[in-house]
Design an enzyme around this catalytic site. Sequence first.
Site, mmCIF file in Angstrom:
data_model
loop_
_atom_site.group_PDB
_atom_site.id
_atom_site.type_symbol
_atom_site.label_atom_id
_atom_site.label_comp_id
_atom_site.label_asym_id
_atom_site.label_seq_id
_atom_site.Cartn_x
_atom_site.Cartn_y
_atom_site.Cartn_z
ATOM 1 N N GLY A 11 -4.903 -3.705 -6.729
ATOM 2 C CA GLY A 11 -5.919 -2.672 -6.000
ATOM 3 C C GLY A 11 -5.436 -1.229 -6.424
ATOM 4 O O GLY A 11 -4.332 -0.985 -6.537
ATOM 5 N N ASP A 128 -0.382 -0.573 0.547
ATOM 6 C CA ASP A 128 0.270 -1.308 1.576
ATOM 7 C C ASP A 128 1.651 -0.927 1.955
ATOM 8 O O ASP A 128 2.174 -1.266 2.885
ATOM 9 C CB ASP A 128 0.220 -2.677 1.182
ATOM 10 C CG ASP A 128 -1.098 -3.120 0.773
ATOM 11 O OD1 ASP A 128 -2.261 -2.620 1.344
ATOM 12 O OD2 ASP A 128 -1.474 -4.238 0.095
ATOM 13 N N GLY A 171 -3.574 -3.172 4.593
ATOM 14 C CA GLY A 171 -1.871 -3.559 4.535
ATOM 15 C C GLY A 171 -1.754 -4.799 4.171
ATOM 16 O O GLY A 171 -0.506 -5.192 3.854
ATOM 17 N N ARG A 172 -2.769 -5.917 3.777
ATOM 18 C CA ARG A 172 -2.509 -7.148 3.404
ATOM 19 C C ARG A 172 -1.582 -7.742 4.308
ATOM 20 O O ARG A 172 -1.865 -7.620 5.431
ATOM 21 C CB ARG A 172 -1.803 -7.209 2.020
ATOM 22 C CG ARG A 172 -2.551 -8.597 1.232
ATOM 23 C CD ARG A 172 -1.836 -8.641 0.029
ATOM 24 N NE ARG A 172 -2.545 -7.491 -1.068
ATOM 25 C CZ ARG A 172 -3.324 -7.894 -2.055
ATOM 26 N NH1 ARG A 172 -3.341 -9.281 -2.222
ATOM 27 N NH2 ARG A 172 -3.924 -7.146 -2.720
ATOM 28 N N ALA A 187 -1.418 6.165 19.557
ATOM 29 C CA ALA A 187 -2.111 4.766 20.034
ATOM 30 C C ALA A 187 -1.259 4.043 21.039
ATOM 31 O O ALA A 187 -0.133 4.385 21.169
ATOM 32 C CB ALA A 187 -2.167 3.847 18.891
ATOM 33 N N GLU A 223 -4.630 -5.662 9.453
ATOM 34 C CA GLU A 223 -5.583 -6.637 9.015
ATOM 35 C C GLU A 223 -4.840 -7.957 8.810
ATOM 36 O O GLU A 223 -5.370 -9.133 9.125
ATOM 37 C CB GLU A 223 -6.328 -6.515 7.726
ATOM 38 C CG GLU A 223 -5.322 -6.404 6.520
ATOM 39 C CD GLU A 223 -6.205 -6.051 5.171
ATOM 40 O OE1 GLU A 223 -7.159 -6.196 5.071
ATOM 41 O OE2 GLU A 223 -5.344 -5.748 4.138
ATOM 42 N N ARG A 253 -8.916 3.343 0.672
ATOM 43 C CA ARG A 253 -8.120 3.155 -0.763
ATOM 44 C C ARG A 253 -8.639 4.499 -1.580
ATOM 45 O O ARG A 253 -8.125 4.600 -2.595
ATOM 46 C CB ARG A 253 -8.499 1.944 -1.219
ATOM 47 C CG ARG A 253 -7.693 0.869 -0.849
ATOM 48 C CD ARG A 253 -7.272 -0.012 -2.029
ATOM 49 N NE ARG A 253 -8.118 -0.280 -3.125
ATOM 50 C CZ ARG A 253 -8.303 -1.687 -3.198
ATOM 51 N NH1 ARG A 253 -7.923 -2.271 -2.228
ATOM 52 N NH2 ARG A 253 -9.266 -1.957 -4.267
#
Length: 319
Positions: A11, A128, A171-172, A187, A223, A253
């Site tokens: 990536g 990531d 972030g895989r 958050a 994710e 990205r």
Amino acid sequence: MKRIGILTSGGDCPGMNAAIRSAVRTALYEGMEPYGIYSGYKGLIEGIIEPLASKDVANSIHKGGTFLRSARSLEFKTEEGQKKAVENAAKFGIEGFVVIGGDGSLTGAKALSDKYGLKVVGLPGSIDNDMYGTDMSIGVDTALNTIVNCIDMINDTASSHDRTFLIEVMGRNSGYLAMTAAVSVGAEAVIIPEVPYSLESIISKIKVRYMEGKSRSIVIVAEGAGSAYDFGKAFSLIGGFETRITVLGHLQRGGSPTHFDRILATRLGMAAVQKLKAGESGVMIGLQNTQVVSTPFEQVLSTKKTLPQNLLDMVEILH
Ligand code: ADP
Ligand code: F6P
């Protein structure tokens, strides 16, 4: 060592161009001949390899992506593909490699070094931030700034409409981006693969917030923990809140690298060439406690990077 090849693989991420520029100009300064290998290991197998002059990396430090292009090469995972790559390295007279990419790319770099005895140095390039041996990988800071800017904008609508937003970030298998973004935007909750969570308790927390008169809630979903759409359904069904979902996707990205990423990439790109010149190989160059250090590929690839516990605690304490 005279001739070195530089490639970007896996990536892409912001800062790859800055790292290439630094490696090319350091090599020229050291009297070496830098070559660009296009499209990662695919280009090494197919021989898409060209010399790089100083002008070829001019006006590139601020650009996202990678001008050498990147690819995921299944062929390179095979013995046959690797042999073709090694033959091309010999054909082009390339004696050393700088490989910039994520853990998959560095697994490939390790194969070149261990199985074929080539001189290879790796740089961590992946948004990531899941690679052991460096506090920060190239591209992470830019991705986080993008994520934070996006969530700040979403927050305006969330507040105006008293809504709960679930925002999915990349972030895989790592929750680093989600966790760090959660602290940065304030958050209410974060859902990441590394830590067990209870949807019921997050929903109760949000209910209390609405009762206290707080106008909106932001939940960040990594994710790797699951789909924000699936979590969102549970939130509206069980919680009964007006819920919206945003999946940030590939905009995380791209973009111009931040000051931090430019400096990091420049430092690591320069060190990679200097280490190759000094005879080092089979290592990844990273940043630890502000210092540039080498870690053997074996250790990088076999050790799991842990998340900073203090950031996780902050989300809980400060919501
Ligand atoms: P990243 O480097 O971002 O983790 P990938 O996991 O897709 O991305 O890996 C990039 C490339 O690295 C793959 O397409 C492949 O060419 C090479 N690679 C990945 N795993 C291996 C492996 N086990 N052996 C050899 N090469 C590999
Ligand atoms: O490794 C970087 C990354 O952006 C991950 O965060 C994400 O899971 C994956 O790559 C997406 O890959 P692709 O661009 O092939 O869809």
